[in-house]
Design an enzyme around this catalytic site. Sequence first.
Site, PDB file in Angstrom:
ATOM      1  N   CYS A 140       7.137  -8.242 -23.414  1.00 12.30           N
ATOM      2  CA  CYS A 140       6.440  -7.137 -24.088  1.00 12.30           C
ATOM      3  C   CYS A 140       5.224  -6.691 -23.285  1.00 12.30           C
ATOM      4  O   CYS A 140       4.656  -5.645 -23.553  1.00 12.30           O
ATOM      5  CB  CYS A 140       6.055  -7.541 -25.497  1.00 12.30           C
ATOM      6  SG  CYS A 140       5.267  -9.135 -25.539  1.00 12.30           S
ATOM      7  N   GLU A 163       3.205  -9.418 -33.289  1.00  9.90           N
ATOM      8  CA  GLU A 163       3.084  -9.197 -31.849  1.00  9.90           C
ATOM      9  C   GLU A 163       4.323  -8.398 -31.476  1.00  9.90           C
ATOM     10  O   GLU A 163       5.417  -8.944 -31.404  1.00  9.90           O
ATOM     11  CB  GLU A 163       2.993 -10.568 -31.159  1.00  9.90           C
ATOM     12  CG  GLU A 163       2.251 -10.496 -29.861  1.00  9.90           C
ATOM     13  CD  GLU A 163       3.202 -10.251 -28.736  1.00  9.90           C
ATOM     14  OE1 GLU A 163       3.467  -9.057 -28.465  1.00  9.90           O
ATOM     15  OE2 GLU A 163       3.691 -11.212 -28.151  1.00  9.90           O
ATOM     16  N   GLU A 207      -3.204 -14.199 -30.613  1.00  6.58           N
ATOM     17  CA  GLU A 207      -2.715 -15.569 -30.412  1.00  6.58           C
ATOM     18  C   GLU A 207      -3.380 -16.137 -29.162  1.00  6.58           C
ATOM     19  O   GLU A 207      -3.513 -15.430 -28.159  1.00  6.58           O
ATOM     20  CB  GLU A 207      -1.187 -15.552 -30.249  1.00  6.58           C
ATOM     21  CG  GLU A 207      -0.484 -15.165 -31.539  1.00  6.58           C
ATOM     22  CD  GLU A 207       1.036 -15.208 -31.456  1.00  6.58           C
ATOM     23  OE1 GLU A 207       1.585 -14.849 -30.394  1.00  6.58           O
ATOM     24  OE2 GLU A 207       1.666 -15.598 -32.442  1.00  6.58           O
ATOM     25  N   ASN A 251      12.948 -13.765 -25.780  1.00  8.26           N
ATOM     26  CA  ASN A 251      12.499 -13.603 -24.382  1.00  8.26           C
ATOM     27  C   ASN A 251      11.636 -14.764 -23.889  1.00  8.26           C
ATOM     28  O   ASN A 251      11.644 -15.089 -22.699  1.00  8.26           O
ATOM     29  CB  ASN A 251      11.834 -12.238 -24.152  1.00  8.26           C
ATOM     30  CG  ASN A 251      10.624 -12.010 -25.004  1.00  8.26           C
ATOM     31  OD1 ASN A 251      10.403 -12.713 -25.986  1.00  8.26           O
ATOM     32  ND2 ASN A 251       9.832 -11.022 -24.656  1.00  8.26           N
TER      33      ASN A 251
END
Length: 483
Positions: A289, A255, A463, A157
């Site tokens: 997400c 993640e 992150e 994505n």
Amino acid sequence: MKIKNTDLLKECCYINGQWVSENSGAKMPVYNPANQEIISHVPKMGGDETRMAIEAADAALPEWKAKTAQERSEIMLRWYELMKENQEDLAILMTLEQGKPLAEARGEIAYGANFIEWFAHEAKRIYGDMIPAKSTSQRIMVIKQPIGVVAAITPWNFPSAMITRKCGPALAVGCTIVIKPSPESPLSALALCQLADQAGFPPGVINCITGDAKSIGAEMTSNSIVRKLSFTGSTAVGKLLLEQCASTVKKVSLELGGNAPFIVFPDADLDLAVKGAMLCKFRNTGQTCISANRFYIHTDIHDAFVEKFKTEISQLKVGDGFEADVGQGPLITQAAFDKVSAHVADATKNGAIIELGGAEHEKGGTFFQPTLLTGLIDSMLISKEETFGPVAGICRFSSDDEVIKLANDTNSGLASYIYTKDLSRAIRISEALEYGMVGVNEAAISSELAPFGGVKESGLGREGSHYGVDDFLELKYVLLGGI
Ligand code: ADP
């Protein structure tokens, strides 16, 4: 659409500074999701080549971590500059293989490159600590050292930014890395490696393997040379990889999926909320997400919000990401399309009302109509699972306590959004939401400056920001005696 710098279009993997094909010549096709045409082929590698790449990363580690932070930083900054210089070509490659509108792809290249620039500077700030000891003849020194060889598995994505978000902190602190990009979007990853090569990273510092996910993943997780796995992708695969990493006790960052609530309170600026909702739901065709997955709108403003949102959604142009003014591209695969269709069917079967869209787009393929549903209830699939598509489902609420309970009633905990002008409510609700991130009157929350990550089953680690390096470092305590 043609790229100018044809060196960026790679059909080989990048191992130890060399462009290599699979021994038997096995390849896999890369498709354009807008028309299902084959754009190119990349090697179908497996466990053996992954081991080679891991060994190359291991061999490169001593020299890379021995460089000064300034030296690593300079190479990283050259990489960053090359990404900027090649922004248009990198964006074209991304739109070709991933389908997002070209303007969004350009945005992602800039956003992704920023992680390299930010962490290039952060390389110089890996500070340790001195702790007063019990005895005056002792000092407690704490230093931070690179964890070692990192394996990174990334999704389709954000084909570029999910790689730079991992490479930035890893390379800055002195780790070397083996990347496995998604089979849907390997070209963006290989193009970044070409630029890394040009930037002057020594052979083996960055490696990239395309191919069979299971066998590459099995080698990455079982090989004891790899000291850290950083994964972005689905919750199911994340859980599997976490289990696989147990045997060699690797540090793991995950993640994973989200199920973001988007809450609009009665005192909100509705225009701002609708603007945020558009970005949060329809960017990347809803395939992020942190996309809003459940809209909770206070009953007093519900109808006004729905009206404004509907007007905006109806203006969204759907099409190939290269067409002018396109705001929504295709879904990545038929499986993604089927999931979105199933969520809409389940919602309508259980009483949701289709205000807009709700079906395949006239362009066919994996294009889906921008969709607005009202009458969302808890038990619907769309409330429970990440839809990962252009479907906004709206649920009414009446009190703060009720909406907090609804929003937290999920195993996910990545992003959440609230719209209110009431400062004390903004603080109270932000603190009550069980999420790693809260956007208050803001939907664009991702940045290299801030710690991105989730709680509960949305993941482990962060992150971005100065916290982003922690996952790639080990603490070492040295007791200095005899002073
Ligand atoms: P999605 O369903 O959105 O593609 P995945 O979690 O399946 O999300 O994919 C994210 C990344 O994980 C991709 O690079 C994919 O190839 C990889 N992947 C999928 N299954 C495995 C596996 N068993 N082992 C290692 N990597 C995997």
